[in-house]
Scaffold this motif. Structure first.
Motif, PDB file in Angstrom:
ATOM      1  N   TYR A   1      46.764   2.625   1.821  1.00 54.10           N
ATOM      2  CA  TYR A   1      45.521   3.184   2.375  1.00 54.10           C
ATOM      3  C   TYR A   1      45.473   3.003   3.894  1.00 54.10           C
ATOM      4  CZ  TYR A   1      40.529   3.750   3.374  1.00 54.10           C
ATOM      5  OH  TYR A   1      39.331   4.143   3.910  1.00 54.10           O
TER       6      TYR A   1
ATOM      7  N   ARG B   1      45.703   9.641   9.591  1.00 56.51           N
ATOM      8  CA  ARG B   1      44.506  10.493   9.693  1.00 56.51           C
ATOM      9  C   ARG B   1      43.837  10.334  11.054  1.00 56.51           C
ATOM     10  NH1 ARG B   1      39.695   9.621   5.347  1.00 56.51           N
ATOM     11  NH2 ARG B   1      40.096   7.476   6.004  1.00 56.51           N
TER      12      ARG B   1
ATOM     13  N   TYR C   1      35.115  -0.045  11.817  1.00 50.83           N
ATOM     14  CA  TYR C   1      35.529  -1.246  11.089  1.00 50.83           C
ATOM     15  C   TYR C   1      36.464  -2.081  11.962  1.00 50.83           C
ATOM     16  CZ  TYR C   1      34.068   0.387   6.351  1.00 50.83           C
ATOM     17  OH  TYR C   1      33.376   0.798   5.238  1.00 50.83           O
TER      18      TYR C   1
ATOM     19  N   ARG D   1      29.299   8.620   7.010  1.00 53.75           N
ATOM     20  CA  ARG D   1      28.722   8.201   5.718  1.00 53.75           C
ATOM     21  C   ARG D   1      28.141   9.378   4.950  1.00 53.75           C
ATOM     22  NH1 ARG D   1      31.243   3.561   4.593  1.00 53.75           N
ATOM     23  NH2 ARG D   1      31.022   2.074   6.298  1.00 53.75           N
TER      24      ARG D   1
HETATM   25  C1  3EB Z   1      34.160   2.377   2.477  1.00 47.08           C
HETATM   26  O1  3EB Z   1      32.952   2.505   2.635  1.00 47.08           O
HETATM   27  C2  3EB Z   1      34.681   2.634   1.095  1.00 47.08           C
HETATM   28  O2  3EB Z   1      38.755   6.549   3.920  1.00 47.08           O
HETATM   29  O3  3EB Z   1      37.845   8.527   3.718  1.00 47.08           O
HETATM   30  C3  3EB Z   1      34.729   5.661   1.149  1.00 47.08           C
HETATM   31  C4  3EB Z   1      34.688   7.004   1.547  1.00 47.08           C
HETATM   32  C5  3EB Z   1      35.793   4.873   1.488  1.00 47.08           C
HETATM   33  C6  3EB Z   1      35.728   7.546   2.307  1.00 47.08           C
HETATM   34  C7  3EB Z   1      37.866   7.311   3.483  1.00 47.08           C
HETATM   35  C8  3EB Z   1      36.832   5.425   2.239  1.00 47.08           C
HETATM   36  C9  3EB Z   1      36.789   6.740   2.659  1.00 47.08           C
HETATM   37  O4  3EB Z   1      34.922   2.022   3.380  1.00 47.08           O
HETATM   38  C10 3EB Z   1      35.890   3.448   1.036  1.00 47.08           C
END
Ligand code: 3EB
Length: 337
Positions: free
Chosen positions: A139, A146, A200, A213
């Motif tokens: 991942y 990406r 992050y 989100r």
């Molecule tokens: C998160 O909140 C959970 O890498 O495109 C959720 C939605 C998550 C999209 C992405 C990852 C992705 O980090 C994981």
């Protein structure tokens, strides 16, 4: 008869029955899950190798009010109207970073060629997402590829242009990406309970995940709220390790926070939820705990998938629409008239 026709509409339909035909309604794309394709539509047909957990498997069907033109561009199957572009591609590749760069590079080529500037929503399937590769998990490699592709396309500040997304892992098959883009821009939304994924800290990977989100679709497409894959994360940290029901409750709080308050969608209606479940054995428990939390009329599908962080047991995406004031947000009490 005389159902309202929407410029962009999502419905889950059973795989075992033909999609009901309605004059003036056209399929942009149908996404099915598992190993068996239902009968072809006039739009893009995609089969995603995630096992359905429901006894009656469902497909995700995106429809619109114009007859789309279907085609192939830069490896993507596409369905295009004057307002919308739906596309899907698969890629066999060992290296997740290279796969992401290739798929997103091709995606931006399609958007440029067809002149669609605005990504509203994207889905990513990463085979064996949790496996280690040179000290990082796959991942993290995918996220790096990406992010590099987005930066190459949009330069610094690309974060403000990111669409809502989901990224989950499969146990077989190729990388899969499907997307919806539009002529007019949507509005990205972040979650006050969570650090933006694109911010992050580095411990979650050398390049952060590139997604918003949620995306609010433009008014001409109905101002619907496309909710990203959402999990039991507070700030940037996974919470409630090894506790499925607590992870579910936290995830629903995160979705609730995204639905917004005054001035945004406050009287809203969750039309769809898609629940990704890591362990099949959690399916019944999650289903039972979820049902009392949702309104009648919300469609739900459950799929077996790996979640991108090993400690996360589930992830939920969805779609919410502005609804008459009689409709309620999840978990609130209906208003009597
Ligand atoms: C998160 O909140 C959970 O890498 O495109 C959720 C939605 C998550 C999209 C992405 C990852 C992705 O980090 C994981």
């Amino acid at each position: 008869m005389n159902q309202r026709i929407f410029p962009l509409h999502l419905e889950y339909f059973s795989d075992s029955q033909p999609i009901p035909e309605q004059s003036g309604v056209h399929v942009l794309g149908r996404v099915s899950f598992g190993d068996k394709s239902p009968a072809a539509t006039d739009g893009v047909d995609l089969l995603v190798p995630l096992d359905p957990l429901d006894s009656e498997p469902l497909s995700e069907v995106w429809t619109t009010d114009q007859l789309p033109t279907v085609g192939t561009h830069a490896g993507f199957e596409t369905a295009e109207t004057s307002e919308l572009l739906f596309g899907a591609a698969t890629l066999d590749c060992e290296d997740p970073e290279a796969a992401a760069q290739k798929l997103y590079g091709d995606l931006f080529e399609v958007l440029g060629e067809r002149n669609f500037q605005n990504l509203l929503r994207i889905w990513n399937i990463v085979p064996r997402i949790g496996e280690d590769r040179a000290g990082l998990d796959r991942y993290m490699h995918f996220c790096r590829g990406r992010a590099i592709a987005f930066e190459q396309r949009h330069g610094q500040g690309f974060e403000s242009l990111l669409p809502a997304a989901s990224a989950v892992g499969s146990d077989r098959g190729p990388f899969v990406v499907w997307f919806i883009a539009s002529k007019r821009a949507g509005i990205p939304r972040e979650n006050p309970r969570q650090i933006s994924a694109f911010q992050y800290p580095e411990r979650y990977g050398p390049k952060p995940p590139s997604f918003a989100r949620a995306t609010l679709t433009p008014p001409c497409l109905g101002s619907e709220l496309l909710l990203s894959g959402t999990a039991s994360i507070l700030g940037s940290e996974s919470v409630h390790l090894n506790d499925t029901s607590a992870q579910l409750a936290e995830t629903m709080e995160n979705l609730r926070a995204l639905l917004g308050k005054n001035g945004r969608i406050d009287s809203n209606h969750l039309r769809q939820l898609k629940v990704f479940v890591r362990d099949r054995s959690d399916y019944a428990e999650i289903r039972e705990a979820l049902m009392p939390l949702i309104q009648t009329g919300t469609q739900i599908m459950f799929l077996r998938a790996d979640i991108c962080r090993p400690e996360l047991l589930l992830e939920i995406e969805g779609l919410a629409v502005q609804a008459p004031s009689t409709a309620t947000a999840l978990g609130t009490t209906p208003v009597a008239h």
